[in-house]
Design a protein around this motif. Structure first.
Motif, PDB file in Angstrom:
ATOM      1  N   ALA A   1       0.775  -1.189  -0.135  1.00  0.00           N
ATOM      2  CA  ALA A   1       0.044   0.064   0.055  1.00  0.00           C
ATOM      3  C   ALA A   1       0.935   1.493  -0.089  1.00  0.00           C
ATOM      4  N   ALA A   2       1.931   1.105   0.828  1.00  0.00           N
ATOM      5  CA  ALA A   2       2.842   2.399   0.857  1.00  0.00           C
ATOM      6  C   ALA A   2       3.411   2.647  -0.488  1.00  0.00           C
ATOM      7  N   VAL A   3       3.970   1.567  -1.029  1.00  0.00           N
ATOM      8  CA  VAL A   3       4.691   1.658  -2.377  1.00  0.00           C
ATOM      9  C   VAL A   3       3.663   2.235  -3.448  1.00  0.00           C
ATOM     10  N   GLY A   4       2.188   1.632  -3.219  1.00  0.00           N
ATOM     11  CA  GLY A   4       1.446   1.892  -4.277  1.00  0.00           C
ATOM     12  C   GLY A   4       1.064   3.573  -4.193  1.00  0.00           C
ATOM     13  N   HIS A   5       0.989   3.952  -2.951  1.00  0.00           N
ATOM     14  CA  HIS A   5       0.741   5.257  -2.768  1.00  0.00           C
ATOM     15  C   HIS A   5       1.785   6.276  -3.239  1.00  0.00           C
ATOM     16  N   LEU A   6       2.977   5.870  -2.819  1.00  0.00           N
ATOM     17  CA  LEU A   6       4.153   6.851  -3.312  1.00  0.00           C
ATOM     18  C   LEU A   6       4.334   6.663  -4.778  1.00  0.00           C
TER      19      LEU A   6
ATOM     20  N   LEU B   1      -5.118   6.041  -2.187  1.00  0.00           N
ATOM     21  CA  LEU B   1      -5.943   5.117  -1.156  1.00  0.00           C
ATOM     22  C   LEU B   1      -7.172   5.633  -0.749  1.00  0.00           C
ATOM     23  N   GLU B   2      -7.765   6.455  -1.326  1.00  0.00           N
ATOM     24  CA  GLU B   2      -8.915   6.637  -1.028  1.00  0.00           C
ATOM     25  C   GLU B   2     -10.306   5.753  -1.676  1.00  0.00           C
ATOM     26  N   LEU B   3     -11.299   5.603  -1.009  1.00  0.00           N
ATOM     27  CA  LEU B   3     -12.240   4.881  -0.787  1.00  0.00           C
ATOM     28  C   LEU B   3     -13.521   5.601  -0.722  1.00  0.00           C
ATOM     29  N   ALA B   4     -14.465   5.711  -1.689  1.00  0.00           N
ATOM     30  CA  ALA B   4     -15.653   6.505  -1.780  1.00  0.00           C
ATOM     31  C   ALA B   4     -15.267   7.800  -0.939  1.00  0.00           C
ATOM     32  N   GLY B   5     -13.959   8.494  -1.398  1.00  0.00           N
ATOM     33  CA  GLY B   5     -13.734   9.899  -0.724  1.00  0.00           C
ATOM     34  C   GLY B   5     -12.940   9.813   0.624  1.00  0.00           C
TER      35      GLY B   5
END
Length: 137
Positions: A37-42, A47-51
């Motif tokens: 998740a951190a690598v994906g975000h970088l 990393l938002e779901l329904a805002g």
């Protein structure tokens, strides 16, 4: 001369080994999903779901919760199933596939959905084989 097996002792040690291995695999899977998740975000994936933002630690917490449920399933199968390994693998593969459904229909971008699904698959790839190896064939 005949030999008898002490099945109660063998079952107890198998359940203990399943739980110990499952807890260790859960910790590894939680760390791995947070890293993904951190690598994906970088890399720019939201990393938002329904805002609402999903914290990186949330990936680890949910991985731990559901992985530990899997460990409980494995412990029960070790104790009561005729073929615990086969039953565990089949059950957890089906549950993993079902866990992807909410990600597919989530109110999120395509990249976010793919990242969410990847974290499920990473966790499954760590926990399922580790626990299955401790179960009787």
């Amino acid at each position: 001369m005949t030999a008898t097996a002490n099945t109660t002792h063998a079952t107890a040690s198998t359940v203990g080994a399943v739980i110990r291995t499952g807890v260790a695999a859960t910790a590894a899977a939680s760390a791995a999903t947070m890293a993904v998740a951190a690598v994906g975000h970088l890399a720019g994936i939201s990393l938002e779901l329904a805002g609402a933002p999903i914290p990186v630690t949330g990936f680890g917490v949910l991985t731990a919760v559901f992985s530990l449920i899997g460990v409980v399933i494995a412990a029960l199968l070790a104790r009561f199933a005729r073929r615990p390994r086969r039953t565990f693998v089949r059950t957890t593969v089906v549950l993993t596939v079902l866990s992807l459904v909410p990600d597919v229909i989530a109110d999120a971008g395509t990249a976010t959905k793919a990242l969410l699904m990847l974290t499920h698959l990473v966790a499954a790839a760590i926990v399922i084989p580790a626990v299955a190896r401790r179960l009787a064939v």
